[in-house]
Design a protein around this motif. Sequence first.
Motif, PDB file in Angstrom:
ATOM      1  N   SER A  13       0.815  -1.225   0.000  1.00  0.00           N
ATOM      2  CA  SER A  13       0.000   0.000   0.000  1.00  0.00           C
ATOM      3  C   SER A  13       0.845   1.271   0.000  1.00  0.00           C
ATOM      4  N   ALA A  14       2.087   1.168  -0.478  1.00  0.00           N
ATOM      5  CA  ALA A  14       2.999   2.324  -0.491  1.00  0.00           C
ATOM      6  C   ALA A  14       2.671   3.235  -1.666  1.00  0.00           C
ATOM      7  N   PHE A  15       1.646   4.047  -1.471  1.00  0.00           N
ATOM      8  CA  PHE A  15       1.153   4.904  -2.556  1.00  0.00           C
ATOM      9  C   PHE A  15       2.204   5.961  -2.901  1.00  0.00           C
ATOM     10  N   PRO A  16       2.588   6.044  -4.183  1.00  0.00           N
ATOM     11  CA  PRO A  16       3.608   7.027  -4.563  1.00  0.00           C
ATOM     12  C   PRO A  16       3.005   8.433  -4.689  1.00  0.00           C
ATOM     13  N   PRO A  17       3.804   9.486  -4.490  1.00  0.00           N
ATOM     14  CA  PRO A  17       5.257   9.416  -4.285  1.00  0.00           C
ATOM     15  C   PRO A  17       5.682   9.427  -2.808  1.00  0.00           C
ATOM     16  N   VAL A  18       4.808   9.884  -1.885  1.00  0.00           N
ATOM     17  CA  VAL A  18       5.295  10.149  -0.530  1.00  0.00           C
ATOM     18  C   VAL A  18       5.464   8.887   0.317  1.00  0.00           C
ATOM     19  N   LEU A  19       4.674   7.836   0.079  1.00  0.00           N
ATOM     20  CA  LEU A  19       4.798   6.608   0.870  1.00  0.00           C
ATOM     21  C   LEU A  19       5.694   5.579   0.187  1.00  0.00           C
ATOM     22  N   SER A  20       6.172   5.895  -0.962  1.00  0.00           N
ATOM     23  CA  SER A  20       6.981   4.983  -1.778  1.00  0.00           C
ATOM     24  C   SER A  20       8.358   5.604  -2.013  1.00  0.00           C
ATOM     25  N   PRO A  21       9.424   4.796  -2.106  1.00  0.00           N
ATOM     26  CA  PRO A  21       9.421   3.335  -2.053  1.00  0.00           C
ATOM     27  C   PRO A  21       9.642   2.802  -0.644  1.00  0.00           C
ATOM     28  N   VAL A  22       9.297   1.525  -0.469  1.00  0.00           N
ATOM     29  CA  VAL A  22       9.697   0.764   0.710  1.00  0.00           C
ATOM     30  C   VAL A  22      10.947  -0.016   0.319  1.00  0.00           C
ATOM     31  N   VAL A  23      12.008   0.130   1.079  1.00  0.00           N
ATOM     32  CA  VAL A  23      13.269  -0.538   0.750  1.00  0.00           C
ATOM     33  C   VAL A  23      13.431  -1.759   1.662  1.00  0.00           C
ATOM     34  N   LEU A  24      13.464  -2.939   1.054  1.00  0.00           N
ATOM     35  CA  LEU A  24      13.634  -4.190   1.784  1.00  0.00           C
ATOM     36  C   LEU A  24      15.051  -4.713   1.555  1.00  0.00           C
ATOM     37  N   LYS A  25      15.715  -5.095   2.635  1.00  0.00           N
ATOM     38  CA  LYS A  25      17.096  -5.560   2.533  1.00  0.00           C
ATOM     39  C   LYS A  25      17.183  -7.055   2.830  1.00  0.00           C
ATOM     40  N   PHE A  26      17.891  -7.779   1.952  1.00  0.00           N
ATOM     41  CA  PHE A  26      18.054  -9.221   2.091  1.00  0.00           C
ATOM     42  C   PHE A  26      19.505  -9.614   1.825  1.00  0.00           C
ATOM     43  N   LYS A  27      19.805 -10.866   2.118  1.00  0.00           N
ATOM     44  CA  LYS A  27      21.069 -11.459   1.698  1.00  0.00           C
ATOM     45  C   LYS A  27      20.808 -12.256   0.424  1.00  0.00           C
ATOM     46  N   GLU A  28      21.789 -12.300  -0.439  1.00  0.00           N
ATOM     47  CA  GLU A  28      21.584 -13.063  -1.667  1.00  0.00           C
ATOM     48  C   GLU A  28      21.345 -14.534  -1.363  1.00  0.00           C
ATOM     49  N   SER A  29      21.904 -15.005  -0.236  1.00  0.00           N
ATOM     50  CA  SER A  29      21.702 -16.398   0.160  1.00  0.00           C
ATOM     51  C   SER A  29      20.269 -16.674   0.617  1.00  0.00           C
ATOM     52  N   ASP A  30      19.458 -15.619   0.851  1.00  0.00           N
ATOM     53  CA  ASP A  30      18.066 -15.809   1.243  1.00  0.00           C
ATOM     54  C   ASP A  30      17.234 -16.376   0.102  1.00  0.00           C
ATOM     55  N   TYR A  31      17.678 -16.113  -1.128  1.00  0.00           N
ATOM     56  CA  TYR A  31      16.901 -16.541  -2.296  1.00  0.00           C
ATOM     57  C   TYR A  31      17.121 -18.030  -2.570  1.00  0.00           C
ATOM     58  N   LYS A  32      16.079 -18.653  -3.062  1.00  0.00           N
ATOM     59  CA  LYS A  32      16.149 -20.085  -3.339  1.00  0.00           C
ATOM     60  C   LYS A  32      16.893 -20.337  -4.645  1.00  0.00           C
ATOM     61  N   GLY A  33      18.070 -20.920  -4.521  1.00  0.00           N
ATOM     62  CA  GLY A  33      18.836 -21.383  -5.666  1.00  0.00           C
ATOM     63  C   GLY A  33      18.903 -20.404  -6.818  1.00  0.00           C
ATOM     64  N   GLU A  34      18.612 -20.917  -7.997  1.00  0.00           N
ATOM     65  CA  GLU A  34      18.700 -20.121  -9.216  1.00  0.00           C
ATOM     66  C   GLU A  34      17.332 -19.633  -9.675  1.00  0.00           C
ATOM     67  N   THR A  35      16.402 -19.474  -8.739  1.00  0.00           N
ATOM     68  CA  THR A  35      15.112 -18.916  -9.128  1.00  0.00           C
ATOM     69  C   THR A  35      15.327 -17.499  -9.645  1.00  0.00           C
ATOM     70  N   GLY A  36      14.510 -17.103 -10.575  1.00  0.00           N
ATOM     71  CA  GLY A  36      14.672 -15.796 -11.208  1.00  0.00           C
ATOM     72  C   GLY A  36      15.079 -15.972 -12.653  1.00  0.00           C
ATOM     73  N   MET A  37      14.538 -15.110 -13.499  1.00  0.00           N
ATOM     74  CA  MET A  37      14.759 -15.276 -14.930  1.00  0.00           C
ATOM     75  C   MET A  37      16.046 -14.602 -15.421  1.00  0.00           C
ATOM     76  N   ASP A  38      16.199 -13.301 -15.110  1.00  0.00           N
ATOM     77  CA  ASP A  38      17.309 -12.592 -15.749  1.00  0.00           C
ATOM     78  C   ASP A  38      17.950 -11.508 -14.889  1.00  0.00           C
ATOM     79  N   LEU A  39      17.496 -11.359 -13.636  1.00  0.00           N
ATOM     80  CA  LEU A  39      18.047 -10.292 -12.801  1.00  0.00           C
ATOM     81  C   LEU A  39      18.622 -10.832 -11.501  1.00  0.00           C
ATOM     82  N   GLN A  40      19.313 -11.939 -11.585  1.00  0.00           N
ATOM     83  CA  GLN A  40      19.953 -12.496 -10.398  1.00  0.00           C
ATOM     84  C   GLN A  40      21.219 -11.704 -10.090  1.00  0.00           C
TER      85      GLN A  40
END
Length: 277
Positions: free
Chosen positions: A149-176
């Motif tokens: 519900s981060a309505f732009p522009p004032v509530l957006s963006p929400v920045v989420l931080k992860f580790k690359e190891s959090d992702y499952k294997g090679e899931t993802g098409m072209d932006l790994q």
Amino acid sequence: MGALCRLHEFGLLGKLARISSVSGGSITAGVLALKWAKLQQASSAKCFKDEVVKPILGIASHTIDIPAVLWGLILPGGVSGRIAHYYREYLFGRATLQDFPDTPLFVLNATNLQSGVLWRFTKLFMGDYRIGIIKNCKLEVAVAVGASSAFPPVLSPVVLKFKESDYKGETGMDLQGPAFRTKVFISDGGVYDYLGLESAYKKYKTILVSDGDAKTDAEAEPKRGWLLHTLRVLTVIDNQVGSLRKRGLIAAYEADLRRGAYGESEVKWQNMVSRED
């Protein structure tokens, strides 16, 4: 909320297989998901009103966006952090996506501004098809709803931080890779799919849609200043994109490619589902 009340009244709410939401609809969906077990144990109208309707009306009586913007400019965590704080306080506490029921599958949709596609928050996974998915994530519901519900522009963006190891294997098409995976910029789900259709449309034939969006008002004298004129142009573009998606849905109903119902704030629900379904 009116659509959910009617589905509950007819005994259809418990038969849903997937509940897909964007923007403000994700606030309601988050409450419904966390109260789902109680609703199955006590299916009365009073239980639904007490557990779902009252909390939503309660938060609707508070103004949270303005103080979130003001305090977010001063305090650590920014605007999105303050929005998540208010969602915790009024609705979700410290519940996580793992507190959602197994069925139906609740999908809180957001928009990944980096990949330009739909980012989904569910109990099973979160992520998008281009960068990959994180399975069984324990992200707080308040944060996920805040992102959806981060309505732009004032509530957006929400920045989420992860580790690359959090992702499952090679899931993802072209932006790994860390450039897209370790810091994800999320905006309102309505930016990409204002009806929240995509997460359900490709899998199910019976689709029920509640459209809470407002139509674009006519303006006899559109503003000419660059900023306000740009805002008007973007509003018209957004309205047309939504209209095309809506027309496609109605055309699918009429061609029997999909069954279901569509309702919006200014039009009564026209149910096209037979009682046998």
